[in-house]
Write a protein that holds these residues in place. Structure first.
Motif, PDB file in Angstrom:
ATOM      1  N   ALA A 114      61.176  65.483  52.402  1.00 48.74           N
ATOM      2  CA  ALA A 114      62.046  65.087  51.294  1.00 48.74           C
ATOM      3  C   ALA A 114      63.011  63.986  51.731  1.00 48.74           C
ATOM      4  O   ALA A 114      63.259  63.039  50.980  1.00 48.74           O
ATOM      5  N   LYS A 115      63.544  64.094  52.939  1.00 50.66           N
ATOM      6  CA  LYS A 115      64.452  63.062  53.449  1.00 50.66           C
ATOM      7  C   LYS A 115      63.710  61.746  53.611  1.00 50.66           C
ATOM      8  O   LYS A 115      64.224  60.680  53.234  1.00 50.66           O
ATOM      9  N   ASP A 116      62.502  61.802  54.156  1.00 52.77           N
ATOM     10  CA  ASP A 116      61.699  60.585  54.293  1.00 52.77           C
ATOM     11  C   ASP A 116      61.405  59.970  52.931  1.00 52.77           C
ATOM     12  O   ASP A 116      61.476  58.750  52.760  1.00 52.77           O
ATOM     13  N   GLN A 117      61.078  60.815  51.960  1.00 50.84           N
ATOM     14  CA  GLN A 117      60.781  60.313  50.618  1.00 50.84           C
ATOM     15  C   GLN A 117      62.009  59.647  50.007  1.00 50.84           C
ATOM     16  O   GLN A 117      61.909  58.588  49.402  1.00 50.84           O
ATOM     17  N   GLU A 118      63.176  60.266  50.196  1.00 46.04           N
ATOM     18  CA  GLU A 118      64.412  59.703  49.652  1.00 46.04           C
ATOM     19  C   GLU A 118      64.721  58.359  50.304  1.00 46.04           C
ATOM     20  O   GLU A 118      65.102  57.396  49.629  1.00 46.04           O
ATOM     21  N   GLU A 119      64.541  58.253  51.623  1.00 43.38           N
ATOM     22  CA  GLU A 119      64.775  56.987  52.317  1.00 43.38           C
ATOM     23  C   GLU A 119      63.803  55.919  51.833  1.00 43.38           C
ATOM     24  O   GLU A 119      64.188  54.764  51.632  1.00 43.38           O
ATOM     25  N   PHE A 120      62.548  56.291  51.644  1.00 38.11           N
ATOM     26  CA  PHE A 120      61.558  55.344  51.168  1.00 38.11           C
ATOM     27  C   PHE A 120      61.881  54.887  49.750  1.00 38.11           C
ATOM     28  O   PHE A 120      61.818  53.691  49.438  1.00 38.11           O
ATOM     29  N   ASP A 121      62.245  55.824  48.878  1.00 33.60           N
ATOM     30  CA  ASP A 121      62.605  55.462  47.501  1.00 33.60           C
ATOM     31  C   ASP A 121      63.804  54.523  47.481  1.00 33.60           C
ATOM     32  O   ASP A 121      63.835  53.554  46.711  1.00 33.60           O
ATOM     33  N   ARG A 122      64.808  54.786  48.310  1.00 37.67           N
ATOM     34  CA  ARG A 122      65.984  53.927  48.384  1.00 37.67           C
ATOM     35  C   ARG A 122      65.591  52.532  48.861  1.00 37.67           C
ATOM     36  O   ARG A 122      66.033  51.522  48.303  1.00 37.67           O
ATOM     37  N   PHE A 123      64.715  52.444  49.850  1.00 41.52           N
ATOM     38  CA  PHE A 123      64.231  51.153  50.335  1.00 41.52           C
ATOM     39  C   PHE A 123      63.519  50.397  49.225  1.00 41.52           C
ATOM     40  O   PHE A 123      63.756  49.204  49.029  1.00 41.52           O
ATOM     41  N   MET A 124      62.663  51.092  48.497  1.00 42.06           N
ATOM     42  CA  MET A 124      61.922  50.422  47.431  1.00 42.06           C
ATOM     43  C   MET A 124      62.861  49.946  46.325  1.00 42.06           C
ATOM     44  O   MET A 124      62.664  48.858  45.773  1.00 42.06           O
ATOM     45  N   ARG A 125      63.900  50.736  45.988  1.00 45.17           N
ATOM     46  CA  ARG A 125      64.869  50.310  44.973  1.00 45.17           C
ATOM     47  C   ARG A 125      65.611  49.064  45.431  1.00 45.17           C
ATOM     48  O   ARG A 125      65.770  48.109  44.675  1.00 45.17           O
ATOM     49  N   GLU A 126      66.068  49.074  46.693  1.00 46.27           N
ATOM     50  CA  GLU A 126      66.780  47.917  47.220  1.00 46.27           C
ATOM     51  C   GLU A 126      65.884  46.687  47.257  1.00 46.27           C
ATOM     52  O   GLU A 126      66.322  45.584  46.955  1.00 46.27           O
ATOM     53  N   ARG A 127      64.663  46.883  47.614  1.00 46.27           N
ATOM     54  CA  ARG A 127      63.708  45.772  47.682  1.00 46.27           C
ATOM     55  C   ARG A 127      63.443  45.221  46.291  1.00 46.27           C
ATOM     56  O   ARG A 127      63.372  44.010  46.090  1.00 46.27           O
TER      57      ARG A 127
END
Length: 138
Positions: A114-127
């Protein structure tokens, strides 16, 4: 698993600095740090697999040892009955603890996912929003 730790198997500034310093001081230290960064998570699962294999192997020894004493009666029926009941209770307690450990391990795996997914989602939003990302810094 505390992922906020300074030294963890990940590309953090601290681990990179330790790796570079390790190569400067004594190259095997730098190589060991690089291996820890790259394979640290796999080493944890390797250790768990190795420990469970040894536990299963030793469980056979324990069963044989227990069965040896189970056939050895003291002559006092009350004591022998009590001992067998206590051994059964302890075995049940061990089984419950093993189940709890497995549940906790599964919980920690899910928490990490879940933490990895949240970090990935945040990266994709920022990108997507054109925010600064690792690629933009190049």
């Amino acid at each position: 698993m505390n992922q906020s730790a300074l030294i963890r198997p990940d590309w953090t500034p601290a681990t990179i600095a330790m790796m570079v310093l390790g190569f400067i001081v004594f190259w095997p230290l730098g190589l060991a740090m690089l291996a820890y960064i790259l394979f640290g998570e796999k080493l944890r699962s390797f250790k768990k697999d190795a420990n469970s294999s040894v536990d299963r192997m030793c469980a056979g020894f324990k069963r044989n040892h227990r069965s040896h004493w189970a056939h050895h009666r003291t002559g006092n029926v009350a004591f022998d009955d009590w001992r067998e009941a206590e051994l059964a209770r302890l075995e049940e307690e061990r089984r419950k603890l093993d189940e709890m450990r497995e549940e906790f391990d599964a919980y920690m795996r899910e928490l990490r996912r879940a933490k990895d997914q949240e970090e990935f989602d945040r990266f994709m939003r920022e990108r997507k929003n054109g925010g600064p990302g690792p690629a933009a810094a190049s």
